[in-house]
Enzyme design. Structure first.
Site, short mmCIF file in Angstrom:
data_model
loop_
_atom_site.label_atom_id
_atom_site.label_comp_id
_atom_site.label_asym_id
_atom_site.label_seq_id
_atom_site.Cartn_x
_atom_site.Cartn_y
_atom_site.Cartn_z
N ASP A 30 -11.95 -3.36 14.94
CA ASP A 30 -13.10 -2.49 15.17
C ASP A 30 -13.19 -1.51 13.99
O ASP A 30 -12.21 -0.81 13.70
CB ASP A 30 -12.90 -1.72 16.49
CG ASP A 30 -14.05 -0.77 16.80
OD1 ASP A 30 -14.93 -0.55 15.93
OD2 ASP A 30 -14.06 -0.23 17.92
N GLU A 80 5.29 7.63 -8.26
CA GLU A 80 6.19 6.63 -7.73
C GLU A 80 5.69 5.24 -8.10
O GLU A 80 6.08 4.24 -7.49
CB GLU A 80 6.38 6.77 -6.22
CG GLU A 80 5.12 6.78 -5.40
CD GLU A 80 5.40 6.99 -3.92
OE1 GLU A 80 5.88 6.04 -3.28
OE2 GLU A 80 5.14 8.10 -3.41
N CYS A 112 5.81 11.07 -2.40
CA CYS A 112 4.55 11.78 -2.61
C CYS A 112 4.73 13.26 -2.92
O CYS A 112 3.75 13.97 -3.15
CB CYS A 112 3.66 11.63 -1.37
SG CYS A 112 3.32 9.94 -0.92
N HIS A 234 -1.25 17.16 2.22
CA HIS A 234 -1.07 15.82 1.68
C HIS A 234 -1.71 14.84 2.65
O HIS A 234 -1.45 14.89 3.86
CB HIS A 234 0.43 15.53 1.52
CG HIS A 234 0.74 14.08 1.33
ND1 HIS A 234 0.22 13.34 0.30
CD2 HIS A 234 1.53 13.23 2.06
CE1 HIS A 234 0.67 12.10 0.40
NE2 HIS A 234 1.46 12.00 1.45
N LYS A 243 -4.27 16.00 12.32
CA LYS A 243 -3.33 16.15 13.43
C LYS A 243 -2.36 17.30 13.17
O LYS A 243 -2.04 18.07 14.08
CB LYS A 243 -2.56 14.84 13.63
CG LYS A 243 -3.40 13.71 14.19
CD LYS A 243 -2.57 12.44 14.34
CE LYS A 243 -3.39 11.31 14.94
NZ LYS A 243 -2.60 10.05 15.08
N ASN A 276 -5.19 6.78 -0.45
CA ASN A 276 -3.91 7.46 -0.70
C ASN A 276 -3.60 7.50 -2.19
O ASN A 276 -3.64 6.48 -2.87
CB ASN A 276 -2.81 6.72 0.05
CG ASN A 276 -1.51 7.51 0.11
OD1 ASN A 276 -1.39 8.58 -0.46
ND2 ASN A 276 -0.54 6.96 0.82
N SER A 309 7.80 11.13 1.68
CA SER A 309 8.70 10.39 2.57
C SER A 309 10.08 10.28 1.95
O SER A 309 10.27 10.33 0.75
CB SER A 309 8.13 9.00 2.83
OG SER A 309 6.96 9.07 3.59
#
Length: 391
Positions: A30, A80, A112, A234, A243, A276, A309
């Site tokens: 979707d 990276e 990042c 970020h 969020k 990204n 990360s």
């Protein structure tokens, strides 16, 4: 009183993009899963003629006057997506842009996050040498693979920043709080050209890091959410930053929360269209905020959350200069994004699989690439770059 911060910012990406509705249909999803659930509408697609070096050079070239090229004392490239385990991207950039021969040139890596470390190193150097300038570039190509869970969060581009004394965009405040933990949420082994990621775990770690460094920042500085006019994140995908922001909105009143949400929407305009950037994502968000938020004024405080990360996080603030618009090229940015060529899903897949990888002799078709700097291929295990002139 002397201050140090960001003098100018510019952005570069590919001239090609993929529409996320088209990708959703091709993957049997979707479209709203990508458009709303992930928060992405378009994704930069990199042809074989572009890599971390050319993206960095194309971004930085827009920044620099002849005098500034001579004043640069350090060239710091965060990535990276490096092209060599030994030689830094920064040295290629130094040659391509004909920068000061007597400058340091270094490449930084930590997922990042490293663009933020580069910015802090630049601030500290200029604080000791106020007559010098430092070029900081965050450049990356996010690759997860075709038909993978991370495919929708791919993207590419570079953000170049010139750091100087008494800057015209923003002062980098000396208020950072940071933390590090050995976490396997995302990684890329040395024999892989695509990242490996535990997506849900990584998203949870991101939010946990934000809440912890944000609390530590408040405890250390005495500042609270009410002291900030915008919060920049970020954005590996734009819904993630939303969020995180919502996690802390209960700390302020309804009117201020609405203002912060409006600022966030301004900060993700560009990321929704590019995808990204790894090291550059936070700074593309900042660029988007400065260009698209009409309520910003000099003297306002902007919160910055950097995350990489593996994992490392940092929260710091910027104070906007009254002249911050002068350090941007808003019309150029809009033109760059609007004039890109849309690809079909099969064309995107062909380019994705055609990326130059390894040291065998190979050529990249660069004649259709409008960028100033292009990768023409690999010869004798050396990557070949060229500056193009266009009529």
């Amino acid at each position: 009183m002397m201050t140090v911060g960001i003098e100018k910012m510019r952005f570069a990406t590919s001239n090609l993009y993929l529409d996320m509705t088209d990708l959703a249909h091709a993957r049997g999803e979707d479209p709203n899963k990508y458009l709303l659930g992930i928060g992405q509408t378009e994704q930069a697609v990199v042809p074989p003629s572009q890599d971390a070096v050319t993206l960095a050079a194309n971004a930085a070239e827009q920044l620099l006057t002849k005098q500034e090229r001579a004043e640069i004392a350090e060239i710091i490239v965060a990535t990276e997506s490096g092209v060599d385990h030994s030689k830094s991207v920064a040295i290629y950039v130094q040659r391509l842009l004909e920068l000061n021969r007597y400058a340091r040139a270094i490449e930084l890596k930590q997922a990042c996050y490293s663009g933020t470390f580069g910015l802090m190193q630049a601030r500290d150097y200029v604080s000791l040498h106020p007559d010098k300038k430092v070029l900081v570039i965050a450049t990356d190509i996010a690759r997860y693979g075709l038909n993978t869970s991370g495919e929708v969060t791919q993207g590419a581009g570079a953000v170049a920043m010139l750091v100087s004394a008494n800057p015209q965009i923003a002062v980098i405040n000396d208020d950072s709080q940071f933390m590090t933990a050995d976490i396997m949420d995302f990684w890329r082994p040395v024999d892989h050209d695509k990242a490996l990621v535990d997506g849900k775990y990584s998203a949870n770690v991101y939010r946990d890091f934000f809440k912890e460094v944000w609390q530590r920042y408040q405890d250390t500085t005495g500042l609270t959410l009410t002291d900030f006019d915008a919060m920049v994140f970020h954005l590996p995908f734009t819904k993630m930053g939303l969020k995180a922001l919502r996690d802390v909105l209960p700390e302020t009143d309804e009117a201020h929360a609405a203002s912060l949400l409006a600022a966030f929407e301004a900060s993700r305009v560009y990321s929704k269209r590019v995808g990204n950037l790894y090291t550059g994502s936070l700074y593309l968000s900042l660029l988007s905020l400065l260009a698209n938020d009409t309520q910003l004024r000099g003297g306002q405080r902007i919160g910055m959350f950097s995350y990489g990360s593996g994992a490392e996080g940092e929260f710091f603030s910027l104070t906007l200069a009254p002249t911050f618009k002068a350090g941007l090229d808003v019309l150029g940015m809009e033109k760059l994004l609007d004039q890109r060529q849309q690809l079909s899903v099969p064309a995107y897949e062909e380019l994705f699989e055609g990326a130059l990888w390894g040291s065998a002799d190979q050529k990249a078709q660069s004649k259709q690439d409008p960028a100033h700097f292009v990768l023409t291929g690999v010869q004798n295990q050396q990557r070949q770059y060229r500056r193009q002139t266009r009529d």
